[in-house]
Design an enzyme around this catalytic site. Structure first.
Site, mmCIF file in Angstrom:
data_model
loop_
_atom_site.group_PDB
_atom_site.id
_atom_site.type_symbol
_atom_site.label_atom_id
_atom_site.label_comp_id
_atom_site.label_asym_id
_atom_site.label_seq_id
_atom_site.Cartn_x
_atom_site.Cartn_y
_atom_site.Cartn_z
ATOM 1 N N GLY A 103 0.787 -1.235 0.000
ATOM 2 C CA GLY A 103 0.000 0.000 0.000
ATOM 3 C C GLY A 103 0.820 1.287 0.000
ATOM 4 O O GLY A 103 0.357 2.312 -0.479
ATOM 5 N N ASP A 143 -5.723 -0.794 -1.774
ATOM 6 C CA ASP A 143 -6.477 -1.723 -2.611
ATOM 7 C C ASP A 143 -7.890 -2.010 -2.108
ATOM 8 O O ASP A 143 -8.232 -1.714 -0.960
ATOM 9 C CB ASP A 143 -5.738 -3.062 -2.681
ATOM 10 C CG ASP A 143 -5.794 -3.809 -1.341
ATOM 11 O OD1 ASP A 143 -5.571 -3.169 -0.292
ATOM 12 O OD2 ASP A 143 -6.095 -5.012 -1.337
ATOM 13 N N GLU A 191 4.240 4.449 5.363
ATOM 14 C CA GLU A 191 3.080 3.554 5.424
ATOM 15 C C GLU A 191 1.880 4.232 4.766
ATOM 16 O O GLU A 191 1.761 5.464 4.806
ATOM 17 C CB GLU A 191 2.829 3.270 6.923
ATOM 18 C CG GLU A 191 1.583 2.515 7.296
ATOM 19 C CD GLU A 191 1.606 1.038 6.944
ATOM 20 O OE1 GLU A 191 1.822 0.725 5.779
ATOM 21 O OE2 GLU A 191 1.356 0.219 7.843
ATOM 22 N N LYS A 250 -6.464 6.966 10.457
ATOM 23 C CA LYS A 250 -7.836 6.845 10.983
ATOM 24 C C LYS A 250 -7.714 6.881 12.497
ATOM 25 O O LYS A 250 -7.855 5.852 13.176
ATOM 26 C CB LYS A 250 -8.448 5.500 10.561
ATOM 27 C CG LYS A 250 -8.911 5.412 9.133
ATOM 28 C CD LYS A 250 -9.663 4.099 8.927
ATOM 29 C CE LYS A 250 -9.906 3.808 7.478
ATOM 30 N NZ LYS A 250 -10.362 2.427 7.251
ATOM 31 N N ASP A 309 -4.581 2.378 11.009
ATOM 32 C CA ASP A 309 -5.984 2.184 11.379
ATOM 33 C C ASP A 309 -6.018 1.873 12.879
ATOM 34 O O ASP A 309 -5.942 2.780 13.707
ATOM 35 C CB ASP A 309 -6.521 1.059 10.488
ATOM 36 C CG ASP A 309 -7.993 0.782 10.661
ATOM 37 O OD1 ASP A 309 -8.713 1.644 11.172
ATOM 38 O OD2 ASP A 309 -8.443 -0.316 10.283
HETATM 39 P P1 5GP Z 1 -3.908 -1.513 11.401
HETATM 40 O O1 5GP Z 1 -2.990 -2.606 11.832
HETATM 41 O O2 5GP Z 1 -3.416 -0.132 11.710
HETATM 42 O O3 5GP Z 1 -5.320 -1.724 11.890
HETATM 43 O O4 5GP Z 1 -4.080 -1.670 9.853
HETATM 44 C C1 5GP Z 1 -3.236 -1.144 8.919
HETATM 45 C C2 5GP Z 1 -3.428 -1.836 7.581
HETATM 46 O O5 5GP Z 1 -4.818 -2.149 7.344
HETATM 47 C C3 5GP Z 1 -3.024 -0.915 6.460
HETATM 48 O O6 5GP Z 1 -1.644 -1.024 6.177
HETATM 49 C C4 5GP Z 1 -3.915 -1.368 5.338
HETATM 50 O O7 5GP Z 1 -3.313 -2.449 4.672
HETATM 51 C C5 5GP Z 1 -5.170 -1.871 6.014
HETATM 52 N N1 5GP Z 1 -6.249 -0.865 6.019
HETATM 53 C C6 5GP Z 1 -6.789 -0.223 7.088
HETATM 54 N N2 5GP Z 1 -7.765 0.620 6.714
HETATM 55 C C7 5GP Z 1 -7.842 0.526 5.358
HETATM 56 C C8 5GP Z 1 -8.674 1.168 4.376
HETATM 57 O O8 5GP Z 1 -9.551 2.009 4.629
HETATM 58 N N3 5GP Z 1 -8.457 0.790 3.073
HETATM 59 C C9 5GP Z 1 -7.516 -0.133 2.708
HETATM 60 N N4 5GP Z 1 -7.394 -0.418 1.403
HETATM 61 N N5 5GP Z 1 -6.726 -0.746 3.613
HETATM 62 C C10 5GP Z 1 -6.883 -0.420 4.920
#
Ligand code: 5GP
Length: 187
Positions: A46, A162, A102, A134, A106
């Protein structure tokens, strides 16, 4: 197969806004890392479009490298601490200034795990540059030093992000229509 326009609910960040913000981040990073041995460490897949645009806006010499991480688990808890390195860097980061690039933070679990792994290798400094944040979804506290845009809790795509591995080429950040997720698999 549906086109990007078919799955698009709204454009959240336009191409012009991305260009402007990436330029500003590049300027800030140029100032902050002037004269230092900087390694931009991109998290695949990403972060790749962000990296290639960002590095062109950084006017201090730097190296790049890539890591691929996989999260596993079930449903909404998919990334909760269950992070595996699929592709690791094969150069030392000891005593180097590492900036992790990155696409989106999220819950924070992925980047938290990546930071723990990299910190053990004793870089001179270790910071994060995330295009999207986020922040309302955060479950684990992570310091994000450079943020492109703070966004609401919506599933977004484009500019490297994606939907089931497609649409990464879309030049803007778009919100995915909710029905894209609700429709049956076999359609
Ligand atoms: P975390 O571990 O912070 O919850 O998630 C991070 C990863 O989740 C990001 O690197 C991405 O791959 C995926 N991700 C989280 N939110 C989104 C979103 O709204 N769209 C997409 N395409 N991927 C997301």
């Amino acid at each position: 197969m549906q086109t990007a326009e078919d799955i698009l609910a709204e454009v959240l960040v336009s191409e012009a806004q991305l260009r402007q913000r990436v330029h500003e981040l590049g300027e800030q990073i140029t100032r902050d890392y002037a004269g230092q041995d900087l390694l931009l460490l991109c998290i695949l897949r990403g972060g790749v479009m962000f990296l290639t645009d960002l590095m062109r806006q950084i006017r201090t010499p730097h190296a790049i490298d890539f890591m691929a991480i996989s999260s596993y688990g079930v449903g909404a808890r998919a990334s909760a601490g269950n992070v595996r390195v699929i592709l690791d860097i094969n150069q030392s980061i000891e005593n180097r200034h590492v900036l992790v690039v990155e696409d989106i933070v999220d819950t924070g679990h992925t980047i938290h795990a990546v930071l723990a792994l990299l910190a053990a290798r004793q870089p001179a400094s270790l910071k994060i540059c995330a295009l999207l944040d986020k922040s309302s979804r955060r479950e684990v506290e992570v310091p994000i030093h450079y943020v492109g845009f703070d966004i609401p809790n919506k599933y977004v795509f484009g500019y490297g992000l994606d939907v089931d591995e497609y649409y990464r080429n879309v030049p803007y950040i778009g919100v995915v229509k909710p029905e894209v997720y609700l429709k049956p698999e076999a359609e």
